[in-house]
Design a protein around this motif. Structure first.
Motif, PDB file in Angstrom:
ATOM      1  N   PHE A   1       0.853  -1.169   0.000  1.00  0.00           N
ATOM      2  CA  PHE A   1       0.000   0.000   0.000  1.00  0.00           C
ATOM      3  C   PHE A   1       0.900   1.234   0.000  1.00  0.00           C
ATOM      4  O   PHE A   1       1.628   1.481   0.969  1.00  0.00           O
ATOM      5  CB  PHE A   1      -0.923  -0.019   1.222  1.00  0.00           C
ATOM      6  N   PRO A   2       0.882   2.032  -1.074  1.00  0.00           N
ATOM      7  CA  PRO A   2       1.868   3.112  -1.250  1.00  0.00           C
ATOM      8  C   PRO A   2       1.716   4.237  -0.236  1.00  0.00           C
ATOM      9  O   PRO A   2       0.623   4.522   0.266  1.00  0.00           O
ATOM     10  CB  PRO A   2       1.579   3.623  -2.668  1.00  0.00           C
ATOM     11  N   THR A   3       2.838   4.895   0.021  1.00  0.00           N
ATOM     12  CA  THR A   3       2.827   6.111   0.830  1.00  0.00           C
ATOM     13  C   THR A   3       2.467   7.296  -0.056  1.00  0.00           C
ATOM     14  O   THR A   3       2.695   7.282  -1.265  1.00  0.00           O
ATOM     15  CB  THR A   3       4.205   6.373   1.460  1.00  0.00           C
ATOM     16  N   LYS A   4       1.905   8.317   0.562  1.00  0.00           N
ATOM     17  CA  LYS A   4       1.647   9.577  -0.133  1.00  0.00           C
ATOM     18  C   LYS A   4       1.824  10.699   0.872  1.00  0.00           C
ATOM     19  O   LYS A   4       1.124  10.751   1.883  1.00  0.00           O
ATOM     20  CB  LYS A   4       0.236   9.609  -0.720  1.00  0.00           C
ATOM     21  N   THR A   5       2.797  11.559   0.615  1.00  0.00           N
ATOM     22  CA  THR A   5       3.109  12.612   1.574  1.00  0.00           C
ATOM     23  C   THR A   5       2.301  13.865   1.292  1.00  0.00           C
ATOM     24  O   THR A   5       1.871  14.120   0.169  1.00  0.00           O
ATOM     25  CB  THR A   5       4.606  12.948   1.537  1.00  0.00           C
ATOM     26  N   GLY A   6       2.087  14.643   2.325  1.00  0.00           N
ATOM     27  CA  GLY A   6       1.348  15.890   2.216  1.00  0.00           C
ATOM     28  C   GLY A   6       1.136  16.490   3.592  1.00  0.00           C
ATOM     29  O   GLY A   6       1.644  15.973   4.601  1.00  0.00           O
ATOM     30  N   PRO A   7       0.391  17.576   3.687  1.00  0.00           N
ATOM     31  CA  PRO A   7       0.185  18.250   4.968  1.00  0.00           C
ATOM     32  C   PRO A   7      -0.397  17.373   6.067  1.00  0.00           C
ATOM     33  O   PRO A   7      -0.166  17.617   7.254  1.00  0.00           O
ATOM     34  CB  PRO A   7      -0.780  19.391   4.603  1.00  0.00           C
TER      35      PRO A   7
END
Length: 487
Positions: free
Chosen positions: A258-264
């Protein structure tokens, strides 16, 4: 094998994969998998129930829903503010003995009650519950498929209403969000609240014959609501996206990653201090007040392998004007981006994975109008600065969307009407140049005049479209003469 979190995602062993894999999708799960961090979602499924915190947003949201469910289950005449408060007090008296022992403390208990009341009392500003025709509360939508995907959901309140001359059902969802999404954010990032209602509408149409004529979202903290369109076309679009989320889920399961997704939102994730992806970005600050952030976990292994940071500088740090070793062009533009901000897909898809699709019609519009702003500044010898480009871009966009809203009821840059009006605006600007160097009052007059000219040209085009017999009006042409300048 042990489940391991890397910079790319959460790699799951067979046992953990079984806990994360879904047999049916809800609207919120579909959104989490397609727009949020799938790795964070998967980790949440592995942790299961955490220590109960009566002041957590999820806890108080659940409390609000429980109170409103009980309230709307009462006979219509008894759905009052006083009765809602009594329902909450009765629930708290029970919760302090099982779910939330912290509520045994009288101060904590009073603070909790005040918080929950503050989050539900706006319902009495939205409507008078005594006047509501309630068909059902917590209507379960299960054992059905939407777009070939097993669906599960619960409609907070289903009402029977009459609108626009039709009588039918209205699925309603209560939200306790801190903020109400504005029109601009809905167009740019998607309408997950509206999509949830549209999925409910699709589900209700599957299981009963009464028409579903509209949906509604109540932002109970703010005392505001909005109607959600549930036309066959809009619902079909949402169901299509829901089916895509199922394909994405199945692909993640197949890859056991399950991929990571960066953000606030990284700052509020319990893995923020451990996640290699978050730590490699500017979103690596723990904003949970140490309530949920982990320094270690025995649920998964952490693979910290990631590109090293040179000289202690974050790879996502931005350049400020005058920073040594950087050109002034880079500095003022501020275009050294922390993350890839655009995605690529078919032009009719405006948003892909929460990002603007660079190939979309809307992106063409955004880039076109900002380029026009840049062009105007240069043409009129105005210094090219970021603040000036942004200000001019915004005013041009406001003119276009103002006229567009009157023509089609939409302000989306994805629509063809927006494209037509941007072309019209270019023509208008040749005759009505921006008043650079003038005061705010002059700018206000210019905006009104430019908007009026744009609207007039658009109106002429609409009149042409409605003309059956297109023939030259020679008499009128013969009466038209150019304005002559006085000597």
């Amino acid at each position: 094998m042990v489940s391991t979190l890397t910079r790319q995602g959460l790699h799951l062993d067979a046992a953990d994969l079984g806990k994360v894999r879904r047999s049916a999708l809800s609207a919120s799960t579909a959104r989490a998998l397609t727009h949020n961090c799938a790795a964070g979602y998967a980790f949440g499924k592995l942790t299961g129930e955490t220590a109960p915190d009566p002041f957590a947003a999820t806890t108080q949201g659940t409390a609000v829903h429980a109170v409103l469910e009980e309230l709307y289950n009462l006979p219509a005449g008894k759905r009052t503010r006083r009765r809602a408060a009594n329902i909450l007090l009765s629930m708290v008296a029970q919760w302090r003995h099982d779910k939330y022992p912290q509520l045994n403390d009288p101060v904590t208990r009073q603070l909790f009650i005040a918080d929950v009341i503050g989050k539900y009392q706006g319902i009495f500003e939205i409507e008078d519950p005594r006047d509501t025709d309630v068909v059902a509360t917590e209507w379960p939508l299960a054992g059905i498929e939407l777009g070939g995907v097993p669906f599960i959901g619960y409609v907070d309140v289903t009402q029977r209403v009459t609108a626009r001359g039709r009588t039918g059902l209205r699925p309603v969802d209560h939200k306790t969000s801190n903020r109400i999404p504005d029109k601009r954010k809905l167009e740019l990032y998607g309408d997950d609240h509206g999509d949830q209602i549209r999925l409910y509408a699709a589900g209700l149409r599957k299981i009963q014959d009464e028409p579903v004529i509209e949906g509604r979202i109540n932002y109970t903290r703010h005392g505001k609501s909005r109607i959600v369109a549930v036309s066959v076309k809009r619902v079909a679009q949402t169901v299509g996206e829901f089916a895509r989320a199922w394909d994405i889920h199945n692909g993640m399961v197949e890859q056991a990653m399950f991929p990571t997704k960066t953000g606030p939102l990284c700052g509020w994730c319990p893995l923020v201090q451990l996640c290699p992806a978050a730590q490699a970005t500017k979103f690596n600050t723990d904003r949970t007040d140490s309530q949920t952030a982990l320094c270690a976990t025995d649920l998964i292994a952490i693979d910290p392998a990631a590109p090293s940071r040179e000289a202690g500088v974050s790879p996502t740090s931005t350049v400020s004007p005058g920073e040594p070793g950087k050109s002034t062009n880079q500095a003022w533009e501020g275009l050294i981006m922390a993350e890839h901000v655009l995605a690529e897909d078919k032009p009719w898809e405006e948003i892909v994975g929460g990002k603007l699709n660079g190939a979309s019609y809307a992106a063409t519009g955004y880039f076109g109008i900002s380029s026009l702003a840049y062009e105007l500044l240069g043409r009129h010898d105005v210094p090219i600065q970021r603040i000036a480009v942004d200000a001019m871009t915004n005013v041009l966009a406001a003119i276009v969307t103002d006229v567009q809203d009157g023509l089609s009821g939409s302000t989306s840059f994805q629509e063809g009407t927006n494209t037509r009006l941007r072309g019209v605006l270019r023509t208008v600007l040749e005759s009505v140049p921006p008043p650079f160097g003038e005061d705010a009052s002059t700018w206000e007059t210019w905006i009104k005049m430019t908007t009026g000219h744009t609207r007039s040209i658009a109106a002429a085009a609409v009149r042409l479209a409605g003309t059956d017999d297109i023939t030259p009006d020679l008499d009128t042409l013969a009466s038209i003469a150019p304005l002559r300048k006085k000597d």
